[in-house]
Design a protein around this motif. Structure first.
Motif, PDB file in Angstrom:
ATOM      1  N   TYR A   1      33.674   6.929  39.375  1.00 23.79           N
ATOM      2  CA  TYR A   1      35.050   6.474  39.530  1.00 23.79           C
ATOM      3  C   TYR A   1      36.002   7.377  38.741  1.00 23.79           C
ATOM      4  N   LEU A   2      35.630   7.684  37.506  1.00 26.79           N
ATOM      5  CA  LEU A   2      36.479   8.518  36.658  1.00 26.79           C
ATOM      6  C   LEU A   2      36.712   9.884  37.304  1.00 26.79           C
ATOM      7  N   LEU A   3      35.637  10.511  37.780  1.00 23.49           N
ATOM      8  CA  LEU A   3      35.753  11.852  38.341  1.00 23.49           C
ATOM      9  C   LEU A   3      36.495  11.860  39.676  1.00 23.49           C
ATOM     10  N   GLU A   4      36.382  10.801  40.462  1.00 21.39           N
ATOM     11  CA  GLU A   4      37.030  10.766  41.777  1.00 21.39           C
ATOM     12  C   GLU A   4      38.460  10.260  41.715  1.00 21.39           C
ATOM     13  N   GLN A   5      38.754   9.366  40.790  1.00 17.92           N
ATOM     14  CA  GLN A   5      40.081   8.768  40.714  1.00 17.92           C
ATOM     15  C   GLN A   5      40.906   9.281  39.535  1.00 17.92           C
ATOM     16  N   GLY A   6      40.259   9.971  38.620  1.00 16.71           N
ATOM     17  CA  GLY A   6      40.934  10.383  37.386  1.00 16.71           C
ATOM     18  C   GLY A   6      42.103  11.319  37.596  1.00 16.71           C
ATOM     19  N   ASP A   7      41.957  12.293  38.511  1.00 17.64           N
ATOM     20  CA  ASP A   7      43.050  13.239  38.737  1.00 17.64           C
ATOM     21  C   ASP A   7      44.315  12.522  39.207  1.00 17.64           C
TER      22      ASP A   7
ATOM     23  N   ALA B   1      39.296   9.264  25.939  1.00 19.79           N
ATOM     24  CA  ALA B   1      38.402   9.131  24.781  1.00 19.79           C
ATOM     25  C   ALA B   1      36.992   8.842  25.268  1.00 19.79           C
ATOM     26  N   VAL B   2      36.010   9.437  24.621  1.00 14.68           N
ATOM     27  CA  VAL B   2      34.595   9.158  24.891  1.00 14.68           C
ATOM     28  C   VAL B   2      33.999   8.546  23.630  1.00 14.68           C
ATOM     29  N   ILE B   3      33.416   7.362  23.779  1.00 16.16           N
ATOM     30  CA  ILE B   3      32.865   6.598  22.651  1.00 16.16           C
ATOM     31  C   ILE B   3      31.351   6.586  22.756  1.00 16.16           C
TER      32      ILE B   3
ATOM     33  N   TYR C   1      46.579  -1.625  28.798  1.00 19.37           N
ATOM     34  CA  TYR C   1      47.079  -0.259  28.707  1.00 19.37           C
ATOM     35  C   TYR C   1      45.976   0.783  28.941  1.00 19.37           C
ATOM     36  N   CYS C   2      44.734   0.361  28.985  1.00 18.39           N
ATOM     37  CA  CYS C   2      43.615   1.287  29.128  1.00 18.39           C
ATOM     38  C   CYS C   2      42.834   0.998  30.400  1.00 18.39           C
ATOM     39  N   ILE C   3      42.214   2.046  30.908  1.00 16.25           N
ATOM     40  CA  ILE C   3      41.185   1.893  31.930  1.00 16.25           C
ATOM     41  C   ILE C   3      39.871   2.220  31.243  1.00 16.25           C
ATOM     42  N   LEU C   4      38.936   1.291  31.289  1.00 18.30           N
ATOM     43  CA  LEU C   4      37.695   1.402  30.521  1.00 18.30           C
ATOM     44  C   LEU C   4      36.497   1.552  31.455  1.00 18.30           C
ATOM     45  N   GLY C   5      35.556   2.405  31.059  1.00 17.81           N
ATOM     46  CA  GLY C   5      34.357   2.576  31.878  1.00 17.81           C
ATOM     47  C   GLY C   5      33.169   3.042  31.060  1.00 17.81           C
ATOM     48  N   ASN C   6      32.026   3.173  31.733  1.00 16.29           N
ATOM     49  CA  ASN C   6      30.788   3.685  31.134  1.00 16.29           C
ATOM     50  C   ASN C   6      30.453   5.050  31.723  1.00 16.29           C
ATOM     51  N   LEU C   7      30.033   5.973  30.856  1.00 13.48           N
ATOM     52  CA  LEU C   7      29.448   7.225  31.342  1.00 13.48           C
ATOM     53  C   LEU C   7      27.959   7.056  31.555  1.00 13.48           C
ATOM     54  N   ASP C   8      27.323   6.329  30.628  1.00 11.91           N
ATOM     55  CA  ASP C   8      25.908   5.968  30.732  1.00 11.91           C
ATOM     56  C   ASP C   8      25.697   4.774  29.817  1.00 11.91           C
ATOM     57  N   SER C   9      24.454   4.446  29.521  1.00 11.34           N
ATOM     58  CA  SER C   9      24.187   3.222  28.762  1.00 11.34           C
ATOM     59  C   SER C   9      24.726   3.263  27.340  1.00 11.34           C
TER      60      SER C   9
ATOM     61  N   ARG D   1      27.410   5.414  26.295  1.00 10.60           N
ATOM     62  CA  ARG D   1      28.741   6.013  26.174  1.00 10.60           C
ATOM     63  C   ARG D   1      29.768   5.310  27.054  1.00 10.60           C
ATOM     64  N   PHE D   2      30.925   5.046  26.444  1.00  9.69           N
ATOM     65  CA  PHE D   2      32.058   4.486  27.162  1.00  9.69           C
ATOM     66  C   PHE D   2      33.142   5.557  27.281  1.00  9.69           C
ATOM     67  N   TRP D   3      33.991   5.429  28.298  1.00  9.19           N
ATOM     68  CA  TRP D   3      35.193   6.253  28.374  1.00  9.19           C
ATOM     69  C   TRP D   3      36.417   5.356  28.457  1.00  9.19           C
ATOM     70  N   VAL D   4      37.512   5.840  27.882  1.00  7.14           N
ATOM     71  CA  VAL D   4      38.774   5.107  27.905  1.00  7.14           C
ATOM     72  C   VAL D   4      39.873   6.074  28.314  1.00  7.14           C
ATOM     73  N   LEU D   5      40.573   5.750  29.383  1.00  5.66           N
ATOM     74  CA  LEU D   5      41.704   6.549  29.843  1.00  5.66           C
ATOM     75  C   LEU D   5      42.979   5.765  29.542  1.00  5.66           C
ATOM     76  N   THR D   6      43.904   6.387  28.811  1.00  6.22           N
ATOM     77  CA  THR D   6      45.087   5.644  28.368  1.00  6.22           C
ATOM     78  C   THR D   6      46.282   6.572  28.237  1.00  6.22           C
ATOM     79  N   ARG D   7      47.400   6.000  27.862  1.00  8.84           N
ATOM     80  CA  ARG D   7      48.614   6.773  27.581  1.00  8.84           C
ATOM     81  C   ARG D   7      48.816   6.775  26.078  1.00  8.84           C
ATOM     82  N   LEU D   8      48.937   7.965  25.487  1.00  5.47           N
ATOM     83  CA  LEU D   8      49.028   8.051  24.035  1.00  5.47           C
ATOM     84  C   LEU D   8      49.735   9.336  23.636  1.00  5.47           C
ATOM     85  N   GLU D   9      50.622   9.244  22.685  1.00  2.00           N
ATOM     86  CA  GLU D   9      51.263  10.432  22.135  1.00  2.00           C
ATOM     87  C   GLU D   9      50.302  11.114  21.167  1.00  2.00           C
ATOM     88  N   PRO D  10      50.122  12.441  21.284  1.00  2.00           N
ATOM     89  CA  PRO D  10      49.185  13.144  20.390  1.00  2.00           C
ATOM     90  C   PRO D  10      49.431  12.881  18.909  1.00  2.00           C
TER      91      PRO D  10
END
Length: 474
Positions: free
Chosen positions: A47-53, A65-67, A102-110, A112-121
């Motif tokens: 989902y991340l790779l297909e919808q992320g762009d 972020a990758v957790i 504010y975040c879209i949350l997902g799993n890369l594998d068992s 690792r999680f990924w979080v896509l969000t809006r954030l000022e550096p």
């Protein structure tokens, strides 16, 4: 009652419409499964790779972020997959409660999680610190039937920003994962924001792997790999007690990078085998001068996970007739505690006469309860515990926390019966302090740098005269 008579065509049309609706519902369900991670129900890598762009270009998201959750493998081995899955779901729920809408949350594998969000550096570091504190500050309670299982979460986080660190979601994910992997090398509960030099390091690692594979395939690796030796010294008598055998490779000066690549790619077995073979003649020569001298080899986690090659190397070493009691195997503490198969292999080495030494002790988590079950010969206290101790003692005296901690640790280890070595010692003041604590051995630049065979043997022959290695004029 009004009766409506449908034609055959109308009945067929109703059936087709019902079938289409059922198909559409099934398709939506399959799409959900395709884009979801089965354990947590969160979005997955696909989902991340297909919808992320699309999400990035809409401008509502710019930070990925990758957790990485630590110790899941250990939980898996102890409690099984069902419990690990419950832990993952509980962690996912807690991350979601922090992020909110504010975040879209997902799993890369068992693990690792990924979080896509809006954030000022400029806000990133504070947010990451707060996030880690939120996730690790309190225990997680997992229900197992009628019982409750309490765990402390430990993790590492890497973050990357669009478009600074990647022109699309694939590059952004790669950057975030690089930052996460680098954060793992800093210990637990750490974070890093991606920097361009991380990518350069990955490219360098690829070049190292390519060089290694070519050298191994051509057979040239046997002429390229060689041992160097760093002496261990009794600080009370200033007599040499042993040496750690370290690896060098003629084609690359940064050996720690070479070893890391070799471990990650499984090539370490060839390098270690050559290292041991080239060390055997040196050992035979040294034992004629110092019969009680000991040599130590670092055994990496990768080697213990592929134990058959390691067994062959150590069996070949035994076949030379050298006394295994004069050979120490240095491993990190977590290598003992994490894997049952590793335990069996290490016990076999101990039964053969090799001495087991715990390396980097005090650097991370320590489990005395588990360690007391082992026939451990010695412990090497990590350099981090002595690096700044002199500055603390000079500023606060020997009542400072750092000195008291080290003193109590050394006393405890010696009472248990371990041979205590302190590594990373580089100055006279630290040597004098460790003399007072009655440590058994010192390893570090104060007495000896890692040196090649000829210098090493010359240092041993002239040790009573020079007390340093290498010595002036060499």
């Amino acid at each position: 009652m009004i009766k409506i008579k449908l034609t055959r065509e109308e009945i067929l049309l109703v059936i087709i419409e019902a079938a289409v609706k059922k198909f559409e519902a099934l398709y939506r369900q399959l799409q959900q499964q395709l884009y979801r991670y089965s354990v947590t129900g969160l979005y997955n890598r696909k989902y991340l790779l297909e919808q992320g762009d699309r999400l990035l270009k809409e401008g509502r998201r710019n930070a990925l972020a990758v957790i990485d959750i630590r110790n899941l493998k250990t939980y898996n081995e102890i409690f099984g997959y069902e419990t690990t899955d419950k832990i993952l779901r509980a962690i996912a729920k807690k991350i979601k409660s922090y992020c909110g809408k504010y975040c879209i949350l997902g799993n890369l594998d068992s693990g690792r999680f990924w979080v896509l969000t809006r954030l000022e550096p400029a806000e990133a570091e504070k947010v990451l610190r707060d996030f880690i504190k939120f996730l690790t500050g309190e225990e997680l309670t997992i229900k197992l039937g009628k019982e409750e299982f309490i765990i402390l979460v430990s993790l590492n986080v890497g973050m990357a920003f669009y478009p600074e660190h990647g022109k699309d979601i694939a590059e952004l994910l790669m950057a975030a994962e690089m930052a996460t992997d680098r954060a793992k090398s800093m210990g637990t509960n750490t974070y890093l924001i991606f920097k361009s030099e991380y990518r350069k390091e990955v490219e360098e690692n690829i070049q190292i792997e390519s060089l290694l594979r070519r050298s191994i395939k051509s057979g040239e690796i046997e002429q390229q790999v060689y041992p160097v030796f760093q002496l261990k010294v009794n600080p009370q008598t200033e007599e040499v007690t042993g040496a750690e055998v370290l690896m060098r490779w003629k084609l690359h000066p940064k050996i720690y990078k070479v070893i890391l690549v070799a471990e990650n790619t499984g090539l370490i077995k060839e390098l270690f085998n050559i290292l041991v073979e080239k060390t055997v003649p040196v050992m035979e020569e040294v034992f004629r001068i110092y019969p009680n001298f000991s040599f130590s080899f670092n055994i990496s986690p990768a080697q213990l996970m592929s134990v058959e090659d390691l067994k062959r190397t150590m069996d070949n070493l035994l076949s030379t007739g050298l006394s295994p009691e004069r050979i120490q195997l240095e491993i990190t503490e977590t290598q003992i505690l994490e894997n049952k198969k590793v335990e069996e292999t290490l016990r076999r080495f101990i039964e053969s006469g090799f001495k087991l030494v715990i390396d980097d002790f005090g650097k991370g988590y320590s489990s005395f309860d588990r360690l007391k079950e082992w026939e451990i010969y010695g412990v090497k206290i990590d350099r981090s515990l002595v690096a700044d101790i002199i500055a603390h003692v000079r500023r606060e005296g020997k009542g400072c926390r750092e000195f008291k901690f080290l003193k109590n640790l050394v006393n405890f280890l010696k009472r248990v019966g371990y041979n205590v070595t302190v590594e990373g010692v580089e100055d006279q003041a630290t040597v004098e302090l460790l003399k007072e604590l009655d440590v058994d051995e010192i390893q570090g630049y104060y007495y000896s740098r890692p040196v090649e065979k000829e210098t090493f043997l010359e240092c041993l022959r002239r040790w009573k005269e020079v007390k340093r290695c290498p010595f002036k004029g060499n």
